[in-house]
Design a protein around this motif. Sequence first.
Motif, PDB file in Angstrom:
ATOM      1  N   ILE A 182       0.831  -1.201   0.000  1.00  0.00           N
ATOM      2  CA  ILE A 182       0.000   0.000   0.000  1.00  0.00           C
ATOM      3  C   ILE A 182       0.868   1.254   0.000  1.00  0.00           C
ATOM      4  O   ILE A 182       0.612   2.211  -0.748  1.00  0.00           O
ATOM      5  CB  ILE A 182      -0.952  -0.023   1.212  1.00  0.00           C
ATOM      6  CG1 ILE A 182      -2.052  -1.070   0.994  1.00  0.00           C
ATOM      7  CG2 ILE A 182      -1.556   1.359   1.469  1.00  0.00           C
ATOM      8  CD1 ILE A 182      -2.783  -1.464   2.264  1.00  0.00           C
ATOM      9  N   VAL A 187      -1.241   4.395  -2.215  1.00  0.00           N
ATOM     10  CA  VAL A 187      -2.695   4.273  -2.247  1.00  0.00           C
ATOM     11  C   VAL A 187      -3.327   5.405  -1.438  1.00  0.00           C
ATOM     12  O   VAL A 187      -2.852   5.749  -0.352  1.00  0.00           O
ATOM     13  CB  VAL A 187      -3.113   2.895  -1.669  1.00  0.00           C
ATOM     14  CG1 VAL A 187      -4.622   2.792  -1.548  1.00  0.00           C
ATOM     15  CG2 VAL A 187      -2.559   1.779  -2.551  1.00  0.00           C
ATOM     16  N   VAL A 190      -7.742   3.027   1.769  1.00  0.00           N
ATOM     17  CA  VAL A 190      -7.847   1.583   2.004  1.00  0.00           C
ATOM     18  C   VAL A 190      -9.113   1.351   2.824  1.00  0.00           C
ATOM     19  O   VAL A 190      -9.283   1.924   3.905  1.00  0.00           O
ATOM     20  CB  VAL A 190      -6.626   1.026   2.754  1.00  0.00           C
ATOM     21  CG1 VAL A 190      -6.839  -0.443   3.111  1.00  0.00           C
ATOM     22  CG2 VAL A 190      -5.369   1.186   1.915  1.00  0.00           C
ATOM     23  N   THR A 212      -2.049   7.692   3.456  1.00  0.00           N
ATOM     24  CA  THR A 212      -3.148   6.801   3.084  1.00  0.00           C
ATOM     25  C   THR A 212      -4.231   6.880   4.150  1.00  0.00           C
ATOM     26  O   THR A 212      -3.939   6.794   5.341  1.00  0.00           O
ATOM     27  CB  THR A 212      -2.658   5.346   2.956  1.00  0.00           C
ATOM     28  OG1 THR A 212      -1.677   5.263   1.913  1.00  0.00           O
ATOM     29  CG2 THR A 212      -3.818   4.415   2.622  1.00  0.00           C
TER      30      THR A 212
END
Length: 235
Positions: A182, A187, A190, A212
């Motif tokens: 990740i 990213v 999530v 993130t």
Amino acid sequence: MKLFAIGDLHLSTSIDKPMNIFGENWHKHEKKIFSDWQNRVSEEDIVLVVGDISWASKLDDAMLDLNKIYKLNGKKYFIKGNHDYWWTTASALNKKFDDTMIFMNTSFQVIGSYALCGTRGWTTPNDIRFEENDQKIYKREANRLRISLESAKKSGFEKIIVIIHYPPSNEEGDNTLFKEIIDEYKVEHVIYGHLHGQESFEYGIKGLHKNTKYHLVSCDYLDFKLKEIEEIKLD
């Protein structure tokens, strides 16, 4: 267009599986979820459903639950949970519905400027119970996440959302293969479920970590209401 998420619907149309054995707050939980869904989600919106959709063990039985979701507003994206024994393959499930119901596994989907990536995930290494077979599945699921993210990156996407059933870290918040991947692919969101009960909720990673945003969306954590992730502009 608004983006919503929820997990662990645990619908049981075809079998006798009352969820109030897990707490009185689960009483008539399906009605609570569906009422909130229809009141807040429009036909143009998107709902991400992060696994444990139906208690059914066979697809024919699960179709009773899936058809209920099909009738709800919005376009829906699904990943598999650990209790979704009826789930055959994503490609086979996608043939049973039109494009308002999308089942995912190692692929990615396009939502505006975002790539939506996902996989089931698995239990991460911990001090309570993590066996040799867990290690095997853990590595396999981490690789599936990487495949999904790599496909999105190769297609030119910089903005990425990951949906995963299991939490991407353990009770101690340790670094894991999932978190490493990740972080590597930068990213933005999530979204995960799986955790139930106040004690478990405390262990789930939430909020902003290394740029993130982590969202726990187990339906009981959300008081059986969908979580609005953000508003997305279509290109």
